[in-house]
Design an enzyme around this catalytic site. Structure first.
Site, PDB file in Angstrom:
ATOM      1  N   LYS A  13     -22.813  23.567 -86.755  1.00 43.27           N
ATOM      2  CA  LYS A  13     -24.284  23.517 -86.804  1.00 43.27           C
ATOM      3  C   LYS A  13     -24.883  24.865 -86.400  1.00 43.27           C
ATOM      4  CE  LYS A  13     -24.598  20.207 -83.752  1.00 43.27           C
ATOM      5  NZ  LYS A  13     -23.151  20.046 -83.465  1.00 43.27           N
ATOM      6  N   ARG A  88     -30.411  13.942 -80.967  1.00 40.58           N
ATOM      7  CA  ARG A  88     -29.025  13.510 -80.766  1.00 40.58           C
ATOM      8  C   ARG A  88     -28.937  12.028 -80.436  1.00 40.58           C
ATOM      9  NH1 ARG A  88     -26.721  18.669 -79.148  1.00 40.58           N
ATOM     10  NH2 ARG A  88     -24.474  18.504 -78.944  1.00 40.58           N
ATOM     11  N   ARG A 127     -13.464  28.081 -79.506  1.00 40.83           N
ATOM     12  CA  ARG A 127     -14.800  28.689 -79.641  1.00 40.83           C
ATOM     13  C   ARG A 127     -15.082  29.703 -78.530  1.00 40.83           C
ATOM     14  NH1 ARG A 127     -20.047  25.028 -80.446  1.00 40.83           N
ATOM     15  NH2 ARG A 127     -19.334  23.979 -78.560  1.00 40.83           N
ATOM     16  N   ARG A 160     -17.193  28.213 -73.146  1.00 38.57           N
ATOM     17  CA  ARG A 160     -18.031  27.230 -72.465  1.00 38.57           C
ATOM     18  C   ARG A 160     -17.189  26.258 -71.639  1.00 38.57           C
ATOM     19  NH1 ARG A 160     -21.956  25.185 -77.189  1.00 38.57           N
ATOM     20  NH2 ARG A 160     -21.600  23.238 -76.077  1.00 38.57           N
ATOM     21  N   ARG A 171     -17.383  14.314 -75.336  1.00 44.09           N
ATOM     22  CA  ARG A 171     -18.515  14.638 -76.212  1.00 44.09           C
ATOM     23  C   ARG A 171     -18.374  13.980 -77.584  1.00 44.09           C
ATOM     24  NH1 ARG A 171     -17.884  20.657 -75.971  1.00 44.09           N
ATOM     25  NH2 ARG A 171     -19.621  20.833 -77.412  1.00 44.09           N
TER      26      ARG A 171
HETATM   27  P1  ADP Z   1     -22.401  21.325 -79.454  1.00 44.66           P
HETATM   28  O1  ADP Z   1     -23.099  21.908 -80.626  1.00 44.66           O
HETATM   29  O2  ADP Z   1     -21.065  21.912 -79.212  1.00 44.66           O
HETATM   30  O3  ADP Z   1     -22.377  19.844 -79.445  1.00 44.66           O
HETATM   31  P2  ADP Z   1     -24.748  22.062 -77.883  1.00 44.66           P
HETATM   32  O4  ADP Z   1     -24.744  23.485 -77.521  1.00 44.66           O
HETATM   33  O5  ADP Z   1     -25.645  21.608 -78.984  1.00 44.66           O
HETATM   34  O6  ADP Z   1     -23.243  21.670 -78.155  1.00 44.66           O
HETATM   35  O7  ADP Z   1     -25.077  21.174 -76.611  1.00 44.66           O
HETATM   36  C1  ADP Z   1     -24.383  21.357 -75.398  1.00 44.66           C
HETATM   37  C2  ADP Z   1     -24.785  20.293 -74.391  1.00 44.66           C
HETATM   38  O8  ADP Z   1     -26.199  20.394 -74.133  1.00 44.66           O
HETATM   39  C3  ADP Z   1     -24.575  18.847 -74.820  1.00 44.66           C
HETATM   40  O9  ADP Z   1     -23.257  18.401 -74.616  1.00 44.66           O
HETATM   41  C4  ADP Z   1     -25.592  18.130 -73.920  1.00 44.66           C
HETATM   42  O10 ADP Z   1     -25.117  18.059 -72.584  1.00 44.66           O
HETATM   43  C5  ADP Z   1     -26.764  19.118 -73.934  1.00 44.66           C
HETATM   44  N1  ADP Z   1     -27.700  18.820 -75.037  1.00 44.66           N
HETATM   45  C6  ADP Z   1     -27.987  19.639 -76.087  1.00 44.66           C
HETATM   46  N2  ADP Z   1     -28.867  19.048 -76.921  1.00 44.66           N
HETATM   47  C7  ADP Z   1     -29.135  17.826 -76.387  1.00 44.66           C
HETATM   48  C8  ADP Z   1     -29.947  16.744 -76.797  1.00 44.66           C
HETATM   49  N3  ADP Z   1     -30.667  16.779 -77.932  1.00 44.66           N
HETATM   50  N4  ADP Z   1     -29.972  15.631 -76.000  1.00 44.66           N
HETATM   51  C9  ADP Z   1     -29.257  15.579 -74.869  1.00 44.66           C
HETATM   52  N5  ADP Z   1     -28.461  16.561 -74.431  1.00 44.66           N
HETATM   53  C10 ADP Z   1     -28.390  17.686 -75.183  1.00 44.66           C
HETATM   54  P1  ADP Z   2     -21.607  23.343 -83.396  1.00 39.42           P
HETATM   55  O1  ADP Z   2     -22.878  24.106 -83.175  1.00 39.42           O
HETATM   56  O2  ADP Z   2     -21.736  22.295 -84.460  1.00 39.42           O
HETATM   57  O3  ADP Z   2     -21.029  22.782 -82.147  1.00 39.42           O
HETATM   58  P2  ADP Z   2     -20.397  25.981 -83.955  1.00 39.42           P
HETATM   59  O4  ADP Z   2     -21.245  26.569 -85.024  1.00 39.42           O
HETATM   60  O5  ADP Z   2     -20.562  26.505 -82.579  1.00 39.42           O
HETATM   61  O6  ADP Z   2     -20.531  24.365 -83.976  1.00 39.42           O
HETATM   62  O7  ADP Z   2     -18.867  26.123 -84.435  1.00 39.42           O
HETATM   63  C1  ADP Z   2     -17.804  25.622 -83.616  1.00 39.42           C
HETATM   64  C2  ADP Z   2     -16.617  26.583 -83.686  1.00 39.42           C
HETATM   65  O8  ADP Z   2     -16.032  26.523 -84.987  1.00 39.42           O
HETATM   66  C3  ADP Z   2     -16.965  28.044 -83.474  1.00 39.42           C
HETATM   67  O9  ADP Z   2     -15.859  28.635 -82.817  1.00 39.42           O
HETATM   68  C4  ADP Z   2     -17.144  28.605 -84.890  1.00 39.42           C
HETATM   69  O10 ADP Z   2     -16.839  30.003 -84.961  1.00 39.42           O
HETATM   70  C5  ADP Z   2     -16.116  27.780 -85.659  1.00 39.42           C
HETATM   71  N1  ADP Z   2     -16.540  27.447 -87.027  1.00 39.42           N
HETATM   72  C6  ADP Z   2     -17.779  27.149 -87.482  1.00 39.42           C
HETATM   73  N2  ADP Z   2     -17.759  26.857 -88.799  1.00 39.42           N
HETATM   74  C7  ADP Z   2     -16.458  26.944 -89.186  1.00 39.42           C
HETATM   75  C8  ADP Z   2     -15.771  26.746 -90.447  1.00 39.42           C
HETATM   76  N3  ADP Z   2     -16.428  26.386 -91.555  1.00 39.42           N
HETATM   77  N4  ADP Z   2     -14.421  26.950 -90.458  1.00 39.42           N
HETATM   78  C9  ADP Z   2     -13.760  27.301 -89.333  1.00 39.42           C
HETATM   79  N5  ADP Z   2     -14.339  27.494 -88.132  1.00 39.42           N
HETATM   80  C10 ADP Z   2     -15.677  27.324 -88.045  1.00 39.42           C
END
Ligand code: ADP
Ligand code: ADP
Ligand code: ZN
Length: 221
Positions: A13, A88, A127, A160, A171
């Site tokens: 995302k 979410r 990541r 992270r 998660r």
């Molecule tokens: P990822 O894309 O890896 O799931 P994010 O960076 O979007 O992680 O979110 C990291 C953490 O921040 C989540 O695991 C949660 O603890 C918090 N968080 C982010 N967005 C929300 C949301 N919309 N509602 C509740 N908690 C959130």
């Molecule tokens: P999210 O915001 O959904 O949690 P991220 O954009 O942070 O996801 O991506 C999660 C991890 O996967 C990062 O280390 C990123 O560089 C890697 N990644 C993202 N898209 C791809 C893909 N299409 N193929 C392989 N690795 C990816």
């Protein structure tokens, strides 16, 4: 154009939302980035959020929703925004629709990035995030040009705390229970587009751009 990126943790995302934001010029609003910044600054809101984030639990709806609704009311979101990581939960989605409706606005598109579970775990555990601009890299799949430093802004990268294997399992479970139902919610609103996120970053990005450009041409957004 008001866009939401939906998908499990690790789906890509952030990676894709950043590209769309740069291409179309709409602000990229990542709730994860916002709360990580607040936590690192040590504000009361940030410290409260940190206790949930470190364990991989969701921050309570009433805390997150208010912050996002205030953010999208800011001037730079006037012609559109890209939400990444929000909503979410169903209550968050309902509150967002309500707030947009009150100002005569709505969501245009929800892009749902679909990726296999085993691939998500590989992506999350490898990541590396930028301490400054929110860019994310991967030790194998998307390594930075200079190890340990961000390609976009040169700041240091970090792993992270919630990308540990234990936190990732929690998660993904929370995603299944609380976020996945949003696919049906937005499917009923007829604004959901599911993209196969299991391909390379560039292939996924091409599909998203093609879809968004097509939607623009046909005045859907
Ligand atoms: P990822 O894309 O890896 O799931 P994010 O960076 O979007 O992680 O979110 C990291 C953490 O921040 C989540 O695991 C949660 O603890 C918090 N968080 C982010 N967005 C929300 C949301 N919309 N509602 C509740 N908690 C959130
Ligand atoms: P999210 O915001 O959904 O949690 P991220 O954009 O942070 O996801 O991506 C999660 C991890 O996967 C990062 O280390 C990123 O560089 C890697 N990644 C993202 N898209 C791809 C893909 N299409 N193929 C392989 N690795 C990816
Ligand atoms: Zn950076």
């Amino acid at each position: 154009m008001n866009v939401v990126f939906l998908g499990p943790p690790g789906a890509g995302k952030g990676t894709q939302a950043l590209k769309v934001s740069e291409f179309f010029g709409f602000p990229h609003i990542s709730t994860g980035d916002m709360f990580r910044k607040a936590a690192s600054e040590g504000s009361p809101l940030g410290l409260k959020a940190k206790s949930f984030m470190d364990k991989g639990d969701l921050i309570p709806d009433e805390v997150v929703t208010g912050v996002v609704i205030d953010r999208i009311a800011e001037e730079d979101c006037g012609s559109g925004f890209i939400l990444d990581g929000f909503p979410r939960t169903l209550p968050q989605a309902v509150e967002l629709d309500k707030a947009l409706g009150e100002s005569g606005d709505k969501l245009d598109i929800v892009i749902n990035i679909d990726v296999d579970r085993s691939e998500l775990v590989r992506r999350l555990t490898g990541r590396r995030m930028c301490t400054s601009c929110g860019s994310s890299f991967h030790v194998t799949f998307n390594p930075p040009a200079r190890e340990g430093f961000c390609d976009s802004c040169g700041s240091e990268l970090f792993q992270r705390a919630d990308d540990s294997e234990e936190s990732v399992v929690n998660r993904l479970k929370i995603y299944d229970e609380q976020t996945e139902p949003l696919i049906e919610y937005y499917g009923q609103e007829n604004i959901l587009k599911t993209i196969d996120g299991g391909r390379s970053i560039d292939e996924v990005s091409d599909s998203i751009s093609e879809f968004l450009n097509g939607s623009k041409k046909h005045n859907v957004v």
